[in-house]
Design a protein around this motif. Structure first.
Motif, PDB file in Angstrom:
ATOM      1  N   GLU A   1       0.881  -1.164   0.000  1.00 57.62           N
ATOM      2  CA  GLU A   1       0.000   0.000   0.000  1.00 57.62           C
ATOM      3  C   GLU A   1       0.916   1.210   0.000  1.00 57.62           C
ATOM      4  O   GLU A   1       2.122   1.085   0.287  1.00 57.62           O
TER       5      GLU A   1
ATOM      6  N   ARG B   1      -8.371   8.978   3.711  1.00 51.46           N
ATOM      7  CA  ARG B   1      -7.083   8.588   3.124  1.00 51.46           C
ATOM      8  C   ARG B   1      -5.903   9.208   3.862  1.00 51.46           C
ATOM      9  O   ARG B   1      -4.770   9.177   3.374  1.00 51.46           O
TER      10      ARG B   1
ATOM     11  N   ASP C   1      -3.374  10.786   0.891  1.00 49.04           N
ATOM     12  CA  ASP C   1      -3.513   9.998  -0.347  1.00 49.04           C
ATOM     13  C   ASP C   1      -3.130   8.537  -0.143  1.00 49.04           C
ATOM     14  O   ASP C   1      -2.543   7.899  -1.033  1.00 49.04           O
TER      15      ASP C   1
ATOM     16  N   THR D   1      -3.482   4.646  -0.188  1.00 45.84           N
ATOM     17  CA  THR D   1      -4.165   3.795  -1.168  1.00 45.84           C
ATOM     18  C   THR D   1      -5.199   2.879  -0.527  1.00 45.84           C
ATOM     19  O   THR D   1      -5.870   2.128  -1.229  1.00 45.84           O
TER      20      THR D   1
END
Length: 232
Positions: free
Chosen positions: A129, A180, A196, A198
């Motif tokens: 990730e 996120r 951000d 994932t």
């Protein structure tokens, strides 16, 4: 106006967290609500389980390496972990947004790790990730080396290596996952802040990796998701 909006947002966030129900993920007696994934235990019934309960604490014995993982999946929460190295300082970690087991090096589940390693607490490690931070090249190295699998630059250095207490004393790590974003505090210091990511949900895991660690608290507080300044 910007100042007022900022204060309002902080007040809403505080309200959303403080009115949620904090609960312990570890009952102090057994591993109800958790499962253990240690590759060395697959085909050998005599292999030592590296996770035990001792004096009401969850203890990672470090070897053989593996993870203890929550059965439940979580999203939008604040995780509080109180830990200390029982003897020799070394390595360990808290994994959030964990999913596919043994996705890296045949052992690590797909996840984002908040590092507990002595003198490196609060580093991010990307395990199949990814997450972004400000000053990425300064904290992760040349962009050409970035990656989330074997042989890639997966470590994102924390903001301070001076937040841990002396060996033998208890440390508090708080990992806050909202949408996120992932933020990490060690003993009250904000040591990492990512965006951000994932993944936005998953299991929570603790490692057996490198050194014996005692955990006296593993507590989770749900956070009400905020959208455009409103409690959702």
């Amino acid at each position: 106006m910007k100042t007022l909006v900022g204060v309002t947002f902080m007040l809403i966030t505080a309200f959303a967290v403080s009115n949620a129900q904090t609960r312990s993920l570890f009952n102090g007696k057994d591993f109800t609500g958790w499962h253990i994934d240690v590759p060395a235990m697959d085909n050998n019934d005599t292999t030592r389980n590296p996770f035990i309960v001792r004096n009401g604490m969850l203890v990672s014995l470090a070897d053989p390496q593996g993870h203890i993982i929550t059965d439940a999946v979580y999203k939008n929460y604040r995780l509080r972990v109180e830990y200390r190295f029982a003897g020799v300082p070394g390595n360990c970690g808290v994994l959030v947004h964990a999913s596919t087991p043994r996705a890296l090096y045949g052992m690590f589940p797909k996840s984002i790790e908040a590092q507990l390693m002595h003198e490196n607490a609060g580093d991010f490690w990307c395990i199949v990730e990814d997450v972004a931070v400000p000053d990425m090249e300064k904290r992760r190295g040349p962009k050409k080396d970035w990656g989330i699998t074997e042989g890639k630059e997966r470590r994102i250095k924390n903001l301070t290596d001076k937040s841990e207490k002396p060996l033998g004393e208890w440390n508090t790590m708080i990992v806050e996952c909202v949408g996120r974003a992932i933020r990490v505090w060690v003993n009250g210091d904000l040591v990492n802040s990512g965006f951000d990511c994932t993944a936005t949900e998953g299991n929570i895991a603790l490692q057996a990796e490198g050194s014996e660690v005692e955990f006296r608290k593993v507590e989770l507080t749900p956070i009400t998701k905020l959208t455009e300044g409103k409690i959702k």
